[in-house]
Design an enzyme around this catalytic site. Structure first.
Site, mmCIF file in Angstrom:
data_model
loop_
_atom_site.group_PDB
_atom_site.id
_atom_site.type_symbol
_atom_site.label_atom_id
_atom_site.label_comp_id
_atom_site.label_asym_id
_atom_site.label_seq_id
_atom_site.Cartn_x
_atom_site.Cartn_y
_atom_site.Cartn_z
ATOM 1 N N LEU A 67 0.815 -1.216 0.000
ATOM 2 C CA LEU A 67 0.000 0.000 0.000
ATOM 3 C C LEU A 67 0.847 1.265 0.000
ATOM 4 O O LEU A 67 0.316 2.366 -0.126
ATOM 5 C CB LEU A 67 -0.920 0.012 1.233
ATOM 6 C CG LEU A 67 -1.683 -1.287 1.543
ATOM 7 C CD1 LEU A 67 -2.526 -1.102 2.799
ATOM 8 C CD2 LEU A 67 -2.543 -1.713 0.367
ATOM 9 N N TYR A 107 2.446 11.580 -11.741
ATOM 10 C CA TYR A 107 1.874 10.629 -10.798
ATOM 11 C C TYR A 107 1.328 9.405 -11.535
ATOM 12 O O TYR A 107 1.580 8.253 -11.151
ATOM 13 C CB TYR A 107 0.769 11.296 -9.984
ATOM 14 C CG TYR A 107 0.059 10.373 -9.026
ATOM 15 C CD1 TYR A 107 0.711 9.873 -7.898
ATOM 16 C CD2 TYR A 107 -1.273 10.003 -9.240
ATOM 17 C CE1 TYR A 107 0.066 9.015 -7.012
ATOM 18 C CE2 TYR A 107 -1.929 9.157 -8.356
ATOM 19 C CZ TYR A 107 -1.257 8.664 -7.251
ATOM 20 O OH TYR A 107 -1.901 7.816 -6.378
ATOM 21 N N LYS A 117 2.534 5.412 -11.280
ATOM 22 C CA LYS A 117 1.633 4.330 -10.907
ATOM 23 C C LYS A 117 1.594 3.252 -11.992
ATOM 24 O O LYS A 117 1.572 2.048 -11.701
ATOM 25 C CB LYS A 117 0.225 4.880 -10.651
ATOM 26 C CG LYS A 117 0.058 5.567 -9.309
ATOM 27 C CD LYS A 117 0.279 4.581 -8.161
ATOM 28 C CE LYS A 117 -0.033 5.171 -6.808
ATOM 29 N NZ LYS A 117 0.246 4.213 -5.711
ATOM 30 N N ASN A 164 -10.780 7.827 -5.844
ATOM 31 C CA ASN A 164 -10.568 8.537 -4.571
ATOM 32 C C ASN A 164 -11.164 7.729 -3.427
ATOM 33 O O ASN A 164 -12.315 7.317 -3.487
ATOM 34 C CB ASN A 164 -11.224 9.922 -4.622
ATOM 35 C CG ASN A 164 -10.583 10.829 -5.638
ATOM 36 O OD1 ASN A 164 -9.563 11.439 -5.370
ATOM 37 N ND2 ASN A 164 -11.169 10.904 -6.831
ATOM 38 N N PRO A 224 -42.898 12.040 40.135
ATOM 39 C CA PRO A 224 -43.821 11.108 40.801
ATOM 40 C C PRO A 224 -45.204 11.731 41.022
ATOM 41 O O PRO A 224 -45.321 12.895 41.406
ATOM 42 C CB PRO A 224 -43.127 10.817 42.141
ATOM 43 C CG PRO A 224 -41.662 11.015 41.854
ATOM 44 C CD PRO A 224 -41.611 12.158 40.878
ATOM 45 N N GLY A 225 -46.243 10.945 40.729
ATOM 46 C CA GLY A 225 -47.617 11.392 40.934
ATOM 47 C C GLY A 225 -48.178 12.242 39.823
ATOM 48 O O GLY A 225 -49.369 12.568 39.825
#
Length: 369
Positions: free
Chosen positions: A53, A103, A107, A132, A281-282
């Site tokens: 890689l 580039y 490659k 990409n 509560p209640g």
């Protein structure tokens, strides 16, 4: 199995190594630019599979493209040959290998070298021409527009979109890693001599920027992405990974009174509204009904009595629920309903409604159960 990963500290390498470890692969030789070159021969003498890689994307001068993308590949293959190691090699190339750029040429040279090596030594190589790649841990302001946009927008920095109509070809890092692990296990997608990641997203650059700004606004409007849209879903996962570490949380508006509180968490146009209701509560809340709005209640703490009465009838239906045994209670249309805290602690109820509350059309009518 001994696995050699070059470019181990890079974006793809880091993600791949983490997933290999998640899947139980333990013997991984990690090689990167700062690794002692003497270890390369040792690694190549022992490895059973190679993920190559390593590469150069943004050199200081164009000559470094060929040195990094062709020269090191040559070194790696020579090291394998010197120990007569016929381990399969997977190499990441780029769709730019078809272009006449420094580039792209570097490659393509690396690809050609790999194919020649495979033919001469009668072994398997897998050349992936990647578009990409985006996802968590990708370096911003380097060679990924998505990473740069995510980082800058999440950190309140400006972005530059030179041509919003440029159509990007993108692959998500998890899809890349899944394909690489499949290749390791003997399953690849390939065509015309090259391997590929099957899920490719084709999206305009301007659309990516607009979507990311939409994500940023979610903290204000309480929305969430459309998870049926695969690209939007994985882009959101990517965006969140670039949030500043001191800004993982964000405040919500708590509507507080003497009865308790009601707080919206998520509000969407097509998947409803999610809220947390706290009742003292209640206290009894509700005593209203809806024509079309429907809800789901789930008590997660405390004890409650949820009551229903069909409009026009007298019979009252009682449901006793508690956080000791969490269950969902549907709130059907046409029934006035309420919820009463019958315990001694605050009652915490998770509530979902099929649509967000709209003051101009509340569809909520007071009537005691």
């Amino acid at each position: 199995m001994n696995i050699l990963v070059t470019g181990a500290k890079g974006f793809i390498g880091k993600n791949l190594i983490c997933e290999l470890k998640n899947r139980g692969y333990k013997d991984i030789f990690e090689f990167d630019i700062d690794t002692d070159i003497k270890l390369l021969k040792d690694f190549t003498s022992k490895c059973d599979y190679v993920f190559h890689l390593a590469g150069v994307n943004r050199p200081k001068n164009e000559q470094e493209f060929m040195k990094g993308n062709f020269g090191f590949t040559s070194e790696l293959l020579e090291a394998l040959k010197s120990t007569n190691n016929k381990a399969p090699v997977l190499i990441t190339s780029s769709i730019q290998a078809e272009l006449d750029s420094p580039y792209g040429k570097s490659k393509k040279a690396g690809e050609d070298l790999m194919f020649s090596y495979a033919k001469e030594n009668n072994l398997s190589v897998f050349v992936y021409r990647l578009p990409n790649v985006f996802g968590k841990w990708c370096r911003p302001n380097y060679n990924s527009a998505v990473a740069t946009f995510c980082h800058n927008i999440a950190n309140d920095l400006p972005i530059t979109v030179n041509n919003p109509d440029v159509r990007m070809q993108l692959v998500y890092i998890d899809d890349v890693v899944a394909e690489f692990v499949n290749a390791l296990e003997g399953k690849t997608h390939h065509e015309n001599g090259y391997c590929f990641v099957p899920t490719v997203h084709k999206v305009k650059l301007g659309e990516i920027a607009e979507t990311l700004y939409k994500f940023k606004e979610f903290r204000n409007n309480l929305n969430v992405p459309n998870m049926k849209n695969t690209f939007e879903s994985v882009l959101y996962s990517t965006y969140l990974s670039y949030l500043p570490q001191e800004q993982f949380s964000y405040p919500l508006k708590m509507n507080i009174d003497n009865r308790g509180s009601f707080t919206e968490i998520i509000r969407t146009e097509d998947r409803g509204q999610f809220s947390v209701n706290i009742t003292k509560p209640g206290i009894t809340k509700g005593n209203h009904w809806h024509h079309s709005k429907n809800e789901k209640f789930a008590v997660v703490r405390g004890k409650a009595l949820i009551q229903f009465r069909k409009i026009g009838e007298e019979r009252i239906i009682n449901y006793y629920v508690s956080g000791d045994k969490i269950e969902v209670v549907d709130i059907p249309t046409g029934y006035t309903h309420n919820i009463k805290n019958i315990g001694e602690e605050d009652l915490v109820t998770f509530m979902w409604a099929n649509e967000p509350f709209a003051p101009e059309k509340p569809d909520t009518f007071f009537e005691k159960v």
